[in-house]
Design a protein around this motif. Structure first.
Motif, PDB file in Angstrom:
ATOM      1  N   ALA A 192       0.813  -1.221   0.000  1.00 41.98           N
ATOM      2  CA  ALA A 192       0.000   0.000   0.000  1.00 41.98           C
ATOM      3  C   ALA A 192       0.845   1.268   0.000  1.00 41.98           C
ATOM      4  O   ALA A 192       0.294   2.373  -0.012  1.00 41.98           O
ATOM      5  N   ARG A 193       2.148   1.126   0.013  1.00 41.10           N
ATOM      6  CA  ARG A 193       3.008   2.336   0.068  1.00 41.10           C
ATOM      7  C   ARG A 193       2.716   3.244  -1.121  1.00 41.10           C
ATOM      8  O   ARG A 193       2.634   2.790  -2.258  1.00 41.10           O
ATOM      9  N   GLY A 194       2.534   4.502  -0.838  1.00 36.29           N
ATOM     10  CA  GLY A 194       2.250   5.483  -1.879  1.00 36.29           C
ATOM     11  C   GLY A 194       0.790   5.539  -2.282  1.00 36.29           C
ATOM     12  O   GLY A 194       0.398   6.382  -3.088  1.00 36.29           O
ATOM     13  N   LYS A 195      -0.015   4.636  -1.748  1.00 34.61           N
ATOM     14  CA  LYS A 195      -1.438   4.579  -2.135  1.00 34.61           C
ATOM     15  C   LYS A 195      -2.340   5.021  -0.984  1.00 34.61           C
ATOM     16  O   LYS A 195      -1.888   5.175   0.147  1.00 34.61           O
ATOM     17  N   ASP A 196      -3.633   5.163  -1.297  1.00 33.12           N
ATOM     18  CA  ASP A 196      -4.631   5.387  -0.256  1.00 33.12           C
ATOM     19  C   ASP A 196      -4.854   4.076   0.487  1.00 33.12           C
ATOM     20  O   ASP A 196      -4.925   3.009  -0.141  1.00 33.12           O
ATOM     21  N   VAL A 197      -4.976   4.151   1.796  1.00 37.89           N
ATOM     22  CA  VAL A 197      -5.278   2.963   2.598  1.00 37.89           C
ATOM     23  C   VAL A 197      -6.710   3.099   3.099  1.00 37.89           C
ATOM     24  O   VAL A 197      -7.041   4.068   3.788  1.00 37.89           O
ATOM     25  N   LEU A 198      -7.534   2.146   2.725  1.00 33.38           N
ATOM     26  CA  LEU A 198      -8.941   2.146   3.153  1.00 33.38           C
ATOM     27  C   LEU A 198      -9.146   0.984   4.121  1.00 33.38           C
ATOM     28  O   LEU A 198      -8.981  -0.172   3.749  1.00 33.38           O
TER      29      LEU A 198
END
Lengths: 158, 279
Positions: free
Chosen positions: B110-116
């Protein structure tokens, strides 16, 4: 509020995301802005209310009265709609709607929306499809709510 | 038996340092190792087997901070004899601990992304270590979105922390309850209704989901509808676990042993098995 301003607000509203520009224009011609203060009753259960709302901001609770108490069954927020049944038919409201905070919305007369649907079946189809989507989502959510999935039961993990 | 297997099957002795009531039936235990014993590090999403001596052993997800090496934290709902025995421990009482076991939330992916994060009920507990991880490395991730549903306002876990998390930058925390009284001014409706308040970027989102399996199925459907690829959706599953090492077969689900190959699976991995009856 001018039609141009209404069109801008409607374009940004999630309910109208998939509508063609000429259909958004039609909504704008039928809309007027309303505001509710915190804890204001927007409509009461059983009341004849033919209005359909697109909530712009604020939170609205849907409540139903049971013997001795009022149950809050759903809350709606900016980007959602309130009073979908008014578009389908005139009749008594199934829930009471109460603003939980200051609410800004656009309101439409259900009868005039129905007239617009009759006059322009393409507009009518788009509106009914969108309303059906809302109703289907609410039905699924209600089913999940009825399952009471968090009730205590023996589990092994967590 | 190999040395590794022996370690996995042997409990270490630990002491309850503190026990805190979260809700009417859910408690958080903080545990420290007994003299001469060492806790093994864990990754967010993993679980330990906790042994209430003389009553039984249970898999319990770790709900504390993975970067605190001196203690382990568990949030336990009292629903049966063994869980009741665990939450009835007093500070200083001993319990046994095996593990940690199982797969973890793939936070690197999830690095660099949105975490939901989508949690239901006590399902927030195994996700809390992942939230700690993201908040500690805020620059490594884009938005953090936490959607949390519970049965009623008094069933919400970690209420103070939820409010603290909501104040962090680029962090959105939305809570809802299935049944709210008139004094509850928050959201009412099942957790899936919170998706209407989100504008996720599907290709940029990694979702971690934990809660009752039925809830997770509805949540995954919402994520699919919004275009989040099944390979970027992770779920935490639970089955009847005994050995925690993939040997006894109690937790088998299709080709997987949930204790060893899970509890965290990508949805793409388990999709064919989630809708099968009797699994």
């Amino acid at each position: 509020m001018e039609t141009k301003e209404l069109i801008e607000l409607l374009r940004e509203h999630a309910f109208l995301e998939r509508f063609k520009p000429e259909h958004v224009q039609k909504f704008a011609e039928l809309a007027r802005e309303v505001r509710f203060v915190r804890d204001q009753i927007i409509f009461r259960e059983g009341e004849e209310c033919g209005l359909f709302y697109l909530i712009l901001s604020g939170r609205v609770a849907l409540e139903v009265s049971a013997p001795g108490c009022i149950l809050r069954v759903l809350t709606l927020e900016g980007g959602e709609q309130l009073g979908w049944s008014s578009v389908l038919e005139a009749g008594g409201k199934h829930f009471q709607a109460r603003s939980l905070e200051a609410v800004r919305a656009l309101v439409f007369d259900g009868a005039r929306l129905r007239e617009a649907c009759d006059q322009d079946p393409e507009f009518g189809y788009a509106l009914m499809t969108q309303l059906l989507q809302v109703v289907a989502e609410r039905l699924q959510a209600t089913r999940l709510q009825l399952m009471d999935i968090y009730r205590p039961r023996a589990v092994k993990l967590i | 038996m190999s040395q590794v297997a022996t370690v996995a099957m042997t409990s270490i002795r630990a002491h309850v340092r503190a026990i805190e009531r979260e809700t009417r039936d859910t408690f958080t235990l903080t545990v420290t190792p007994a003299a001469g014993q060492a806790l093994r590090p864990f990754a967010p999403g993993q679980f330990n087997m906790l042994y209430a001596f003389g009553v039984g052993e249970l898999p319990i997800s770790i709900s504390g901070d993975p970067e605190d090496p001196d203690e382990l934290v568990y949030t336990v709902r009292s629903v049966g004899q063994a869980t009741h025995a665990l939450v009835s421990r007093k500070p200083g009482d001993a319990i046994g601990i095996r593990g940690p076991f199982g797969t973890h939330w793939p936070l690197e992916a999830a690095r660099g992304k949105d975490v939901l994060i989508v949690a239901g009920g006590i399902g927030l507990a195994p996700l809390r270590p992942a939230i700690y991880h993201v908040l500690r490395r805020r620059d490594d991730y884009a938005r953090l979105m936490v959607l949390y549903g519970a049965r009623s306002p008094r069933d919400l876990l970690y209420r103070k922390q939820l409010a603290q998390w909501a104040r962090q930058p680029d962090t959105q925390v939305l809570t809802t309850v299935d049944y709210g009284g008139l004094s509850w001014r928050g959201h009412v409706g099942v957790v899936t209704t919170l998706f209407r308040c989100l504008r996720p970027h599907p290709a940029q989102t990694v979702a971690y989901v934990c809660g009752p399996e039925l809830m997770m199925r509805y949540v995954v459907h919402q994520l699919e509808t919004r275009g989040v690829p099944p390979g970027d959706v992770y779920v935490s599953l639970e089955r009847n676990m005994k050995c925690a090492t993939g040997c006894c077969g109690h937790c088998q689900m299709g080709p997987y042993f949930v204790c060893r190959d899970g509890p965290i699976f990508s949805y793409r991995q388990v999709r064919p098995w989630l809708h099968k009856r009797e699994l």
